[in-house]
Design an enzyme around this catalytic site. Structure first.
Site, short mmCIF file in Angstrom:
data_model
loop_
_atom_site.label_atom_id
_atom_site.label_comp_id
_atom_site.label_asym_id
_atom_site.label_seq_id
_atom_site.Cartn_x
_atom_site.Cartn_y
_atom_site.Cartn_z
CB VAL A 8 -0.95 0.04 1.22
CG1 VAL A 8 -2.02 -1.03 1.09
CG2 VAL A 8 -0.18 -0.13 2.52
CB SER A 9 0.47 4.54 -1.46
OG SER A 9 0.27 3.94 -2.73
CB THR A 10 0.17 6.26 3.11
OG1 THR A 10 -1.19 5.84 3.36
CG2 THR A 10 0.20 7.07 1.83
CD GLN A 13 -3.16 3.71 1.01
OE1 GLN A 13 -1.98 3.61 0.70
NE2 GLN A 13 -4.10 3.89 0.11
CB THR A 36 4.67 6.29 -2.94
OG1 THR A 36 4.10 6.66 -4.20
CG2 THR A 36 6.15 6.60 -2.96
#
Length: 203
Positions: A8-10, A13, A36
């Site tokens: 996941v990007s962050t 999340q 990211t």
């Protein structure tokens, strides 16, 4: 060995949905990270490359987990295949070990490169024309045209995200959201076309 990769990007999340999907199909080792997808240099992805051996299979919930840019995704897939590693993407039902899966990725590569070349050409022509007409590129545009211009600048590979925001007036969050939406539509379009061709050939 079957190696699952989730991203996941962050930090805000969660990976639960991906992990549940991967658990259903089974794996021998899990590599996960929160970083990211706009950057190809990632600790989790590096760990994946260092772990795999010829004959291994990488399982991902979606092809977009490998990256945000189509060209980066294709490059990663190609590098892994050169090491004798196959990839299975659950959401798109893609398997690079099958003729259909190989054809899909090859088609994606051709489309991505063609789109990139055409976009660079359009952006350069548009900027030249705008400057010749005395248009101030830093002035924000509104609506669909602003988004369209931002995506073209991003695809050209010649501008940073900060430059695109300054030139078009679009927010960083909006830019990333539109990029993700476009990539999902592109992958779905390619898959539908491939399935239709397969159906036509078998009929």
């Amino acid at each position: 060995m079957r190696i699952a990769y989730a991203r996941v990007s962050t930090d805000k999340q969660e990976l639960y949905r991906q992990l549940d999907a991967l658990k259903k199909v089974g794996y021998d080792k899990l590599i996960q990270e929160k970083f990211t997808g706009t950057q190809k240099k990632r600790a989790g992805l590096d760990s994946l490359f260092n772990t795999v051996r010829p004959g291994d299979i990488i399982i991902i919930e979606s092809i977009s987990r490998l990256g945000r840019k189509t060209l980066d995704i294709l490059s990663t897939v190609e590098e892994l295949k050169e090491q004798g590693v196959e990839i299975i993407s659950l959401k798109e039902n893609l398997d690079t070990s099958t003729p259909t899966g190989q054809a899909m990725f090859q088609m994606m590569a051709v489309i991505a490169q063609l789109e990139r070349d055409l976009t660079v050409q359009r952006v350069n022509e548009g900027l030249t024309s705008a400057k010749a007409r005395g248009v101030k590129l830093g002035r924000p545009k509104m609506g669909k045209q602003k988004v369209k211009d931002a995506l073209r600048l991003y695809d050209s590979g010649q501008y940073s995200v900060k430059d695109i925001i300054r030139i078009t007036g679009i927010s960083q969050g909006s830019l990333y959201r539109k990029l993700k939406e476009r990539e999902s539509k592109m992958l779905l379009f390619d898959i539908k076309n491939k399935l239709k061709k397969d159906e036509d050939q078998s009929s």
